[in-house]
Structures are given as structure tokens and as C-alpha cells.
Design an enzyme around this catalytic site. Structure first.
Site, PDB file in Angstrom:
ATOM      1  N   ARG A  51     -23.509  46.088 132.433  1.00 30.57           N
ATOM      2  CA  ARG A  51     -23.914  44.933 133.234  1.00 30.57           C
ATOM      3  C   ARG A  51     -24.913  44.020 132.529  1.00 30.57           C
ATOM      4  O   ARG A  51     -24.743  42.798 132.479  1.00 30.57           O
ATOM      5  CB  ARG A  51     -24.588  45.386 134.539  1.00 30.57           C
ATOM      6  CG  ARG A  51     -23.654  45.688 135.647  1.00 30.57           C
ATOM      7  CD  ARG A  51     -24.213  46.835 136.452  1.00 30.57           C
ATOM      8  NE  ARG A  51     -24.164  48.016 135.619  1.00 30.57           N
ATOM      9  CZ  ARG A  51     -23.091  48.797 135.517  1.00 30.57           C
ATOM     10  NH1 ARG A  51     -22.035  48.533 136.234  1.00 30.57           N
ATOM     11  NH2 ARG A  51     -23.062  49.841 134.708  1.00 30.57           N
ATOM     12  N   THR A  52     -25.988  44.616 132.027  1.00 34.16           N
ATOM     13  CA  THR A  52     -27.077  43.769 131.533  1.00 34.16           C
ATOM     14  C   THR A  52     -26.623  42.984 130.314  1.00 34.16           C
ATOM     15  O   THR A  52     -26.827  41.778 130.219  1.00 34.16           O
ATOM     16  CB  THR A  52     -28.310  44.630 131.213  1.00 34.16           C
ATOM     17  OG1 THR A  52     -28.538  45.508 132.305  1.00 34.16           O
ATOM     18  CG2 THR A  52     -29.539  43.771 130.982  1.00 34.16           C
ATOM     19  N   LYS A  81     -30.855  52.523 109.175  1.00 30.68           N
ATOM     20  CA  LYS A  81     -31.317  52.737 107.789  1.00 30.68           C
ATOM     21  C   LYS A  81     -32.830  52.853 107.736  1.00 30.68           C
ATOM     22  O   LYS A  81     -33.432  52.774 106.681  1.00 30.68           O
ATOM     23  CB  LYS A  81     -30.842  51.579 106.906  1.00 30.68           C
ATOM     24  CG  LYS A  81     -29.331  51.486 106.803  1.00 30.68           C
ATOM     25  CD  LYS A  81     -28.907  50.402 105.826  1.00 30.68           C
ATOM     26  CE  LYS A  81     -28.285  49.231 106.536  1.00 30.68           C
ATOM     27  NZ  LYS A  81     -27.941  48.116 105.633  1.00 30.68           N
ATOM     28  N   ARG A 102     -32.680  45.450 124.550  1.00 27.10           N
ATOM     29  CA  ARG A 102     -32.852  46.712 125.278  1.00 27.10           C
ATOM     30  C   ARG A 102     -33.167  47.795 124.261  1.00 27.10           C
ATOM     31  O   ARG A 102     -32.550  47.851 123.189  1.00 27.10           O
ATOM     32  CB  ARG A 102     -31.582  47.083 126.037  1.00 27.10           C
ATOM     33  CG  ARG A 102     -31.608  48.508 126.559  1.00 27.10           C
ATOM     34  CD  ARG A 102     -30.439  48.819 127.454  1.00 27.10           C
ATOM     35  NE  ARG A 102     -30.582  48.154 128.731  1.00 27.10           N
ATOM     36  CZ  ARG A 102     -29.772  48.348 129.771  1.00 27.10           C
ATOM     37  NH1 ARG A 102     -28.756  49.191 129.664  1.00 27.10           N
ATOM     38  NH2 ARG A 102     -29.972  47.711 130.906  1.00 27.10           N
ATOM     39  N   HIS A 130     -37.509  47.343 133.696  1.00 22.61           N
ATOM     40  CA  HIS A 130     -36.244  46.603 133.549  1.00 22.61           C
ATOM     41  C   HIS A 130     -36.422  45.342 134.395  1.00 22.61           C
ATOM     42  O   HIS A 130     -35.835  45.199 135.476  1.00 22.61           O
ATOM     43  CB  HIS A 130     -35.087  47.470 134.044  1.00 22.61           C
ATOM     44  CG  HIS A 130     -33.723  46.978 133.695  1.00 22.61           C
ATOM     45  ND1 HIS A 130     -33.477  45.695 133.226  1.00 22.61           N
ATOM     46  CD2 HIS A 130     -32.500  47.593 133.755  1.00 22.61           C
ATOM     47  CE1 HIS A 130     -32.175  45.561 133.018  1.00 22.61           C
ATOM     48  NE2 HIS A 130     -31.568  46.699 133.334  1.00 22.61           N
TER      49      HIS A 130
END
Ligand code: CP
Length: 299
Positions: A51-52, A81, A102, A130
Site C-alpha cells: 500500500r504505502t 554492499k 521506509r 508510520h
């Protein structure tokens, strides 16, 4: 710089301003389709998302901006890396005019902001916050209630690791005479810092142990999934499942919200009940995120 870092940054006035813009976008999306044609926006998701990420990317494209993205940044970007987040931000901001991010670190957004010279939009940081989810949650409540003042909100499920709950509490607390009820297994109770935050604001928080302890006229049942990716061990399955029988204990005005994805905590047998608003909630992610992106570029 107009970052979206935490729900702590919002006031009741700034929320209303955001929602009025969102209302306008919903009423006339065509008007905004060329708004950001000169901008490139990067999305970097170091944790899974449906969704986000996709609603942010849809919002970016609906504003006419261009999108650059790494699919699964934890394994496909140079983080793999050994690059530290701060270095990644210092580089990506040379390619993009804003970064939607995120990350699994609770403090990732603050770390990004500490080195950023473009707006950072926090799309979820560990078990911390959030904010854009809570912003669309409150927008959904606002659409269905005459007023947010005086509402009773029950938070359920994983109140410990559920970052959407932590953000939601902060936003709803901006309104007058609100009350919260918590219903969760012992292992997933609300962390002390949030209980204290409510106490300091003189907001009533009642810990419950069964659906029968919640008021029948509760305005919002906000359920959440056990965030099993955030802890070691097995605390068993969700005990408090909203199904048809449980939902029928509550009033006609009770809304069922969930940030999604759901597991077993909301039975699919209530999906057609008009009080089940979680898919509409997900839909509201696009206009709310369009507003947040526009505001990120406001002078
Ligand atoms: N609500 C939410 O954050 O969903 P995703 O993990 O699918 O983005």
C-alpha cells in the site's frame, strides 16, 4: 524543509489544512495532474510494502512528477554492499527532489533528515512511527464522523510493535475529549512511553481484556496485525478476532479500521459490512499522499 518525519510535527490546524487540500484533490484530481512536472521523486523501501509504496508512487505520478525507485532497497541497493543510510541519502538527493523512505531502524527518518537537503517523507520507520498511515487513518475517520472531538477509539492487536498505532495516538490526541481503549495480548500492550504521553495530555486510556469491556458505541475499532518480523520467538496467534458475531455487539456507527495487511485478526466475513472501512482507508492513501507531496514542496 518540509519533511514528514513524525506525527509530533502536526497541530490540529496543520492537519485541517492538509485535509482541506486532500478534499480539493479528491473533488478535482485533474487540476493537480501537472503540479509537479519539474520534479523527480525517489522511493526507497528497505522493508516490504504494498500500500504505502504503490500509493506513494501513484500519488507521485498523479501529480505529474517523475519517479525513480529501487525495488527492495535492503537487498538491491548498495546498502547490501555496506553503505550506511546517511551516505545513501547524500547521494540519492542529488538525483531526486524528494525521497520517500521506509526502513527497519526506528530512527531512520531522523538519520535521513540529519543529512538531507531535500524533503524526506517517512513511509514507516521500524516499530517507531508510520506518520503518513496515521494521516490517512484520521482522514478516513474525519470523512465518516461529524466531528473527531469526543470520539472513542479502541486500539487492538499489536500495540507494542505496531508503528501505525503509535502515530495514530498522537494525531487523535490533538482533538478534544477523545478516549482510548486498548485490547491486546499481554505481550503486545502499549509501550509505557505512549501510556505516559496520554496521561500527560489528560487523555483517558483503559486497558481491556475482552471485547465486552469496550463501549458498545465505540467510534473506531482500529485493529492491527501481530508484527512477527519485529521480534524473536512465538507469542501465539491473535486472540481478539473481529468477526460478524463480534462486530454485531457494536453500534451502527462503529467503524472498523486496519492499516492492512491483515492476518487472522479481521475475519473476511465482515468485509461487506458498511462499518468495515479498511479498503476505503487504503484508497484514501493516494489523495492524502498527494497532499503531503505538494506540501513538501511548498515554500
Ligand atoms: N499499511 C501499510 O503500511 O501497508 P504496506 O506495508 O503494504 O505498505
Amino acid at each position: 524543509m518540509n519533511h514528514v518525519l513524525s506525527c509530533k510535527q502536526y497541530t490540529r490546524e496543520s492537519l485541517e489544512e492538509l485535509y482541506q487540500l486532500t478534499d480539493k484533490i479528491e473533488a478535482n484530481p485533474e487540476e493537480y495532474k501537472h503540479s509537479l512536472e519539474d520534479k523527480i521523486i525517489a522511493t526507497m523501501f528497505f522493508e516490504p510494502s504494498t500500500r504505502t509504496r504503490l500509493s506513494f508512487e501513484s500519488a507521485i505520478l498523479r501529480l505529474g512528477a517523475k519517479l525513480i525507485s529501487t525495488e527492495n532497497a535492503a537487498s538491491n541497493s548498495s546498502t547490501r554492499k555496506g553503505e550506511i543510510l546517511e551516505d545513501t541519502i547524500k547521494v540519492v538527493q542529488q538525483y531526486a527532489d524528494a525521497i520517500v523512505m521506509r526502513h527497519s531502524d526506528d530512527h531512520a527518518a531522523e538519520r535521513a533528515v540529519s543529512v538531507a537537503n531535500v524533503p524526506i517523507l517517512n513511509a514507516g520507520s521500524g516499530k517507531g512511527e508510520h506518520p503518513t498511515q496515521a494521516l490517512l487513518d484520521v482522514y478516513t475517520i474525519r470523512k465518516h464522523k461529524a466531528s473527531i472531538d469526543g470520539i472513542k477509539v479502541a486500539i487492538l492487536g499489536d500495540l507494542k510493535y505496531g508503528r501505525t498505532v503509535h502515530s495514530l495516538l498522537q494525531l487523535v490526541s490533538l482533538y478534544d475529549n477523545v478516549e482510548f481503549y486498548g485490547l491486546s495480548k499481554k505481550a503486545f500492550e502499549l509501550p509505557e512511553e505512549y501510556v505516559k504521553m496520554l496521561e500527560e495530555k489528560n487523555i483517558k486510556y483503559t486497558v481491556c481484556h475482552s471485547f465486552d469491556e469496550l463501549p458498545k458505541d465505540v467510534d473506531v475499532l482500529y485493529h492491527t496485525r501481530i508484527q512477527s518480523e519485529r521480534f524473536e520467538g512465538d507469542f501465539g496467534r491473535e486472540e481478539y478476532i473481529i468477526n460478524k458475531e463480534i462486530l454485531n455487539k457494536f453500534s451502527e456507527g462503529t467503524m472498523v479500521l486496519h492499516p492492512l495487511p491483515r492476518n487472522e485478526e479481521i475475519s473476511t466475513d465482515i468485509d461487506d459490512d458498511p462499518r468495515a472501512l479498511y479498503f476505503e482507508q487504503a484508497k484514501n492513501g493516494v489523495p492524502v499522499r498527494m497532499s503531503l507531496i505538494l506540501k513538501a514542496f511548498e515554500k
